[in-house]
Write an enzyme that holds these catalytic residues in place. Structure first.
Site, mmCIF file in Angstrom:
data_model
loop_
_atom_site.group_PDB
_atom_site.id
_atom_site.type_symbol
_atom_site.label_atom_id
_atom_site.label_comp_id
_atom_site.label_asym_id
_atom_site.label_seq_id
_atom_site.Cartn_x
_atom_site.Cartn_y
_atom_site.Cartn_z
ATOM 1 N N SER A 160 -47.504 -53.836 -74.052
ATOM 2 C CA SER A 160 -48.353 -54.431 -74.926
ATOM 3 C C SER A 160 -47.376 -55.823 -75.085
ATOM 4 O O SER A 160 -48.649 -57.354 -75.567
ATOM 5 C CB SER A 160 -48.461 -53.818 -76.499
ATOM 6 O OG SER A 160 -47.296 -54.125 -77.524
ATOM 7 N N LYS A 198 -44.821 -57.060 -83.057
ATOM 8 C CA LYS A 198 -46.340 -58.305 -82.318
ATOM 9 C C LYS A 198 -45.910 -59.802 -82.746
ATOM 10 O O LYS A 198 -44.538 -59.892 -83.708
ATOM 11 C CB LYS A 198 -47.366 -57.203 -82.836
ATOM 12 C CG LYS A 198 -47.760 -56.677 -82.425
ATOM 13 C CD LYS A 198 -48.581 -56.164 -80.870
ATOM 14 C CE LYS A 198 -48.674 -55.371 -80.295
ATOM 15 N NZ LYS A 198 -47.495 -53.955 -80.364
#
Length: 239
Positions: A160, A198
């Site tokens: 990701s 993230k």
């Protein structure tokens, strides 16, 4: 590696697809896993998608496809719950929290000062960072890579963040903190139990956790649902 809940959900979806040809609804998934809200199911599905076990089929409601099931590679295993009906001879590979080092201590010459950081395990949904701590697992890091403050290391799982140069299997170096500037890559804890790496974006009163891979969506939360547990300061890669 999957968390136990991710594994349970993957088996349930696979079983329903084989029996009925259609994936279960979010309400059915929530009931099967005994979760309190459908938002927990959404997080589990996102985690399975990021790890390449399922994919969402576009323009179709309740459309999920199981791409693979986890294979036993000699790692930790867990006994399925009585309600599960896995394939005969299939043994899941499930994160339990008793992690072994994913990378040996870095080889540092005698002329370079080295620091041993705690290697807390994989950055994967389902386990708070503080619960992963095991002082017996460490990784050697050049002191020049670190500034002041407390640091720890995590092994990255998934793709990701690949467009930020963070690959599956990399070891990220994290400075422990509870706040970070807009645009910083952080370890964020969502709803008190889901840890994820993230990029942090603040949008008004909301917080966005942004992946660095166009395959995945940005997730937006209220400020009371996200706690910063550290920010990225370095990375180690084994070739």
């Amino acid at each position: 590696m999957l968390t136990r809940k991710q594994y349970e959900l993957l088996l349930f979806i696979d079983q329903r697809l084989k029996e009925h040809g259609v994936s279960p609804s979010f309400d059915e998934m929530k009931e099967a896993l005994d979760l309190k809200s459908k938002s927990g199911i959404h997080r589990l599905i996102t985690g399975l998608e990021e790890r390449g076990f399922i994919r969402r089929l576009p323009h179709r409601a309740r459309a999920l496809e199981v791409l693979k099931l986890p294979e036993n590679r000699g790692g930790e295993t867990a006994t399925p719950a009585p309600s599960e009906t896995p394939n005969p001879g299939f043994t899941p590979n499930v994160i339990r929290g008793d992690f072994k080092p994913a990378l040996p201590g870095a080889m540092i010459g005698n002329e370079v000062e080295a620091v041993d950081l705690p290697l807390l395990g994989k950055i994967a949904a389902g386990t708070p960072i503080d619960a992963l701590s095991d002082p017996s697992n460490t990784v050697g890091v050049p002191a020049s890579m670190l500034g002041g403050g407390e640091h720890y290391a995590l092994t990255v799982e998934g793709d990701s963040m690949i467009e930020a140069g963070i690959l599956d299997g990399d070891v990220v170096l994290i400075k422990r903190c509870d706040s970070a500037e807009n645009g910083t890559i952080v370890v964020a804890l969502v709803d008190g139990y889901e840890a994820t790496l993230k990029r942090l974006r603040r949008k008004g009163a909301s917080i966005a956790l942004e992946p660095a891979n166009q395959k995945y969506e940005t997730r937006i939360f209220g400020p009371d649902r996200v706690a910063v547990q550290g920010r990225l300061v370095g990375l180690l890669r084994q070739y």
